[in-house]
Design a protein around this motif. Structure first.
Motif, PDB file in Angstrom:
ATOM      1  N   SER A   1     -63.351  47.520  79.590  1.00 47.68           N
ATOM      2  CA  SER A   1     -62.307  47.223  78.615  1.00 47.68           C
ATOM      3  C   SER A   1     -62.531  45.884  77.917  1.00 47.68           C
ATOM      4  CB  SER A   1     -60.937  47.226  79.296  1.00 47.68           C
ATOM      5  OG  SER A   1     -60.859  46.188  80.252  1.00 47.68           O
ATOM      6  N   GLU A   2     -63.298  44.991  78.555  1.00 48.31           N
ATOM      7  CA  GLU A   2     -63.545  43.656  77.989  1.00 48.31           C
ATOM      8  C   GLU A   2     -64.879  43.585  77.251  1.00 48.31           C
ATOM      9  OE1 GLU A   2     -63.317  41.269  81.442  1.00 48.31           O
ATOM     10  OE2 GLU A   2     -61.137  41.503  81.698  1.00 48.31           O
ATOM     11  N   ARG A   3     -65.553  44.726  77.049  1.00 48.25           N
ATOM     12  CA  ARG A   3     -66.860  44.708  76.402  1.00 48.25           C
ATOM     13  C   ARG A   3     -66.728  44.157  74.977  1.00 48.25           C
ATOM     14  NH1 ARG A   3     -64.463  49.440  75.950  1.00 48.25           N
ATOM     15  NH2 ARG A   3     -64.829  50.824  74.164  1.00 48.25           N
ATOM     16  N   SER A   4     -67.753  43.493  74.528  1.00 51.90           N
ATOM     17  CA  SER A   4     -67.705  42.831  73.221  1.00 51.90           C
ATOM     18  C   SER A   4     -68.062  43.772  72.074  1.00 51.90           C
ATOM     19  CB  SER A   4     -68.645  41.615  73.206  1.00 51.90           C
ATOM     20  OG  SER A   4     -69.980  42.022  73.516  1.00 51.90           O
ATOM     21  N   VAL A   5     -68.931  44.757  72.329  1.00 53.05           N
ATOM     22  CA  VAL A   5     -69.369  45.682  71.276  1.00 53.05           C
ATOM     23  C   VAL A   5     -68.669  47.024  71.457  1.00 53.05           C
ATOM     24  CG1 VAL A   5     -71.336  46.840  70.222  1.00 53.05           C
ATOM     25  CG2 VAL A   5     -71.607  44.531  71.143  1.00 53.05           C
ATOM     26  N   ARG A   6     -67.983  47.452  70.416  1.00 57.60           N
ATOM     27  CA  ARG A   6     -67.268  48.731  70.457  1.00 57.60           C
ATOM     28  C   ARG A   6     -67.634  49.566  69.227  1.00 57.60           C
ATOM     29  NH1 ARG A   6     -62.132  48.382  73.509  1.00 57.60           N
ATOM     30  NH2 ARG A   6     -62.072  46.370  74.579  1.00 57.60           N
TER      31      ARG A   6
ATOM     32  N   ASP B   1     -59.784  54.849  74.785  1.00 54.95           N
ATOM     33  CA  ASP B   1     -60.377  54.129  73.660  1.00 54.95           C
ATOM     34  C   ASP B   1     -60.776  55.079  72.537  1.00 54.95           C
ATOM     35  OD1 ASP B   1     -60.029  51.886  75.149  1.00 54.95           O
ATOM     36  OD2 ASP B   1     -62.128  51.264  75.170  1.00 54.95           O
TER      37      ASP B   1
ATOM     38  N   ARG C   1     -64.260  45.548  83.282  1.00 57.57           N
ATOM     39  CA  ARG C   1     -65.411  45.051  82.523  1.00 57.57           C
ATOM     40  C   ARG C   1     -65.649  45.917  81.281  1.00 57.57           C
ATOM     41  NH1 ARG C   1     -67.770  44.368  87.724  1.00 57.57           N
ATOM     42  NH2 ARG C   1     -68.935  46.320  87.455  1.00 57.57           N
TER      43      ARG C   1
ATOM     44  N   LYS D   1     -70.229  51.152  68.149  1.00 54.19           N
ATOM     45  CA  LYS D   1     -71.455  50.772  67.447  1.00 54.19           C
ATOM     46  C   LYS D   1     -72.258  52.023  67.114  1.00 54.19           C
ATOM     47  CE  LYS D   1     -75.823  48.321  68.122  1.00 54.19           C
ATOM     48  NZ  LYS D   1     -76.661  47.575  69.105  1.00 54.19           N
TER      49      LYS D   1
END
Length: 605
Positions: free
Chosen positions: A153-158, A363, A151, A160
């Motif tokens: 790794s699939e986050r939409s906001v990186r 990441d 979950r 920020k």
């Protein structure tokens, strides 16, 4: 003399052959190594009753007492071993785990006594099958991950930006190709690093003397700064106002500090080490905590209560001094050419709570490989002892193996991608890869951890110079613990995080609180390595408190937060330090303030 006798004689400082024979007999009776017996003896000797008797070197009588305790522990362990109840969850691998990191369920021999002897001695039974499945880093740098990590790794906001300090300043600009392969930063020590030392050998008299010396030191600093002629003994009755200096303590040693329980402890030369109760009610504002050195103005009419009318501020230590030629070279020399310095600061943990895939670290390094900062500062813990899988003994790989495969391998790849970036590593007391679980800590051993060459290993805490900047790093959560113990009053709403940070600066110490918080192991004999000799331009204090970047007393203070917060991603910090402005004659002045030209961004991973 056999190897066992030699090790015991050296480890226990023995010369009497009979005492050496007694020690050898204990080792053979319980299948102990020499180091195991030395550790048991040290624990025995450090008990309060034995410290009062000044027990330091074993005798035959003392070894008989120790032998009796070892035998009792052995018998209790045998009784517990033969109980029929078994915790099945500890004998089975976790359902759904496919990473190869959990303990196998067949690491037991058929002989329970042999297993028990191995358990007590710390030596694995010769008949025990070893099924260690190594952690393997794939081409992507990750292992099979848990659902939580998937979950993540699939986050939409990186990446920020959540908060910025001096946001009007620009972020780092891209470096030219000529700087891609060479570092632009010179790193040196602003204060001596902590070397390896023997801990858990403090004597009460030594601790008292160190605390006493600290009061005397601040008395001299305050006398010079505020032009005070002398300090009086605050424990004596006096009908006029006096100036006093001492250490804040709680009246009840087992209680929590409050306005009614604040006492001042004097030094031996100024008050024979006695304590006097403080009345702070007349002060419009104050902020105190246990261990704080304070200078007070007040009156003690009865000899039992010092009514405080003023708390004098303690000055900060001096700033590092630079000349104009040095500043010009660091800002407009051949390497710098008037371009800003970019620093990335991250603090562990670097993996989520339910696996050891280290995806947050992966990441971060991927982002930094594309942006290529000048400095990448990574603060531990890298393999935290508080990680649930490690706490429960569910990981079959050693902590060093975990570090080598999950951290060292990634850093090796990062260096190839960003050769000009200088990497700095700072340990943490929760690190299983470091033998020092006490503050301060020496630097980590780079060779044993398989780290590539060129990485700068720093002690905890550290005061270093990066070009013209002095950077202080204290990798222990002193802000959170100070917040729990501090009591304060203010006429207006104040910035609590800035106030806690100001305590660190004014007390000139990375850990000014005493006694230390539960779980924090502090070695007072190493106090010189905890103190600040100069005021840093940038102060880095990772904490579980909300991440922040603030200017406190002209110091850029940064809490980057933790890169991983249990089962979610955390934050890290990016600092861009712009060069000094040239004057009309093409030179730089010596008054360039870092806080005026530093932009700090707090970024959600």
């Amino acid at each position: 003399m056999s190897a066992l006798r030699e090790e015991l004689a050296q480890g226990l400082h023995l010369q009497d052959p009979q005492v050496i024979n007694d020690a050898v007999a204990i080792c053979r009776q319980y299948n102990l190594k020499a180091r195991d017996l030395v550790l048991k003896w040290e624990a025995f000797a450090l008990r309060p009753v034995n410290m009062e008797r000044n027990v330091s070197v074993p005798t035959s009588d003392l070894l008989r007492q120790l032998n009796g305790e070892i035998q009792r522990d052995f018998e209790n362990a045998v009784q517990n071993k033969t109980k029929p109840s078994v915790n099945k969850s500890r004998l089975q691998t976790r359902a759904g785990d496919s990473s190869g990191l959990l303990r196998s369920n067949n690491n037991f021999t058929k002989d329970p006594i042999q297993d028990l002897m191995s358990e007590l001695s710390g030596v694995q039974s010769l008949n025990t099958p070893i099924e260690r499945i190594p952690i393997v880093v794939s081409e992507l740098g990750t292992t099979v991950t848990s659902k939580t990590t998937q979950r993540f790794s699939e986050r939409s906001v990186r990446n920020k930006v959540e908060e910025s300090l001096n946001g009007h300043l620009s972020r780092k600009t891209a470096m030219g190709e000529e700087f891609r392969d060479q570092s632009r930063c010179e790193i040196s020590l602003a204060q001596e690093q902590t070397d390896r030392y023997r801990y858990m050998f403090e004597k009460i008299s030594e601790r008292a003397e160190i605390i006493d010396d600290r009061i005397e030191y601040f008395a001299e600093v305050v006398m010079e700064h505020h032009n005070i002629q002398e300090f009086a003994n605050p424990t004596r009755a006096n009908q006029s106002n006096i100036m006093a200096v001492g250490r804040i303590c709680c009246e009840d040693a087992a209680g929590k500090l409050n306005e009614q329980s604040v006492v001042l402890e004097t030094s031996r030369s100024m008050g024979m080490g006695k304590r006097v109760k403080l009345m702070l009610g007349n002060l419009p504002e104050y902020s105190v905590f246990p261990g704080q050195i304070v200078t007070l103005n007040g009156v003690n009419n009865s000899g039992k209560l010092l009514t405080v009318s003023e708390v004098l501020p303690i000055p900060l230590p001096s700033l590092a001094v630079h000349d104009a030629a040095e500043l010009y070279e660091y800002n407009y020399g051949e390497k710098m050419q008037g371009k800003p310095i970019d620093m990335c600061i991250a603090a562990g943990p670097y993996t989520l709570d339910d696996d050891l895939s280290y995806l947050p670290l992966e990441d971060l390094l991927q982002t930094m490989a594309s942006e290529q900062p000048d400095i990448l500062m990574l603060l531990g813990p890298f393999v935290p002892g508080s990680h649930p899988l490690l706490q429960n003994g569910e990981v079959d790989a050693s902590p060093v193996d975990v570090f080598r495969s999950q951290v060292s391998a990634r850093l090796q790849r990062f260096i190839q991608q960003s050769p000009a970036t200088r990497i700095l590593l700072v340990p943490h007391c929760d690190d299983l890869i470091h033998e020092y679980a006490v503050f301060p800590q020496p630097a980590m051993p780079s060779k044993e951890l398989g780290l590539p060459k060129g990485i700068v290993m720093l002690s905890n805490p550290s005061m270093i110079r990066i070009n013209e900047m002095v950077v202080g790093i204290g990798n222990i959560d002193i802000l959170f613990n100070l917040g729990l113990e501090e009591i304060s009053r203010s006429k207006e709403a104040s910035d609590r995080l800035a106030r806690l940070t100001r305590h660190i600066l004014q007390q000139r110490s990375f850990y000014p609180m005493f006694p230390p918080a539960l779980g924090d192991n502090l070695d007072l004999l190493q106090m010189p390595h905890i103190q600040m000799d100069v005021t840093p331009d940038i102060l880095i204090l990772p904490s579980r408190l909300k991440s922040f970047a603030k200017i406190v007393d002209s110091v850029v203070c940064i809490n980057p937060g933790y890169l991983s917060k249990k089962q979610s991603g955390g934050t890290f910090a990016r600092a861009t330090i712009h060069p000094l402005q040239l004057t009309s004659d093409g030179s730089v002045g010596v008054e360039g303030k870092i806080w005026e030209r530093a932009r700090v961004d707090l970024i959600k991973i």
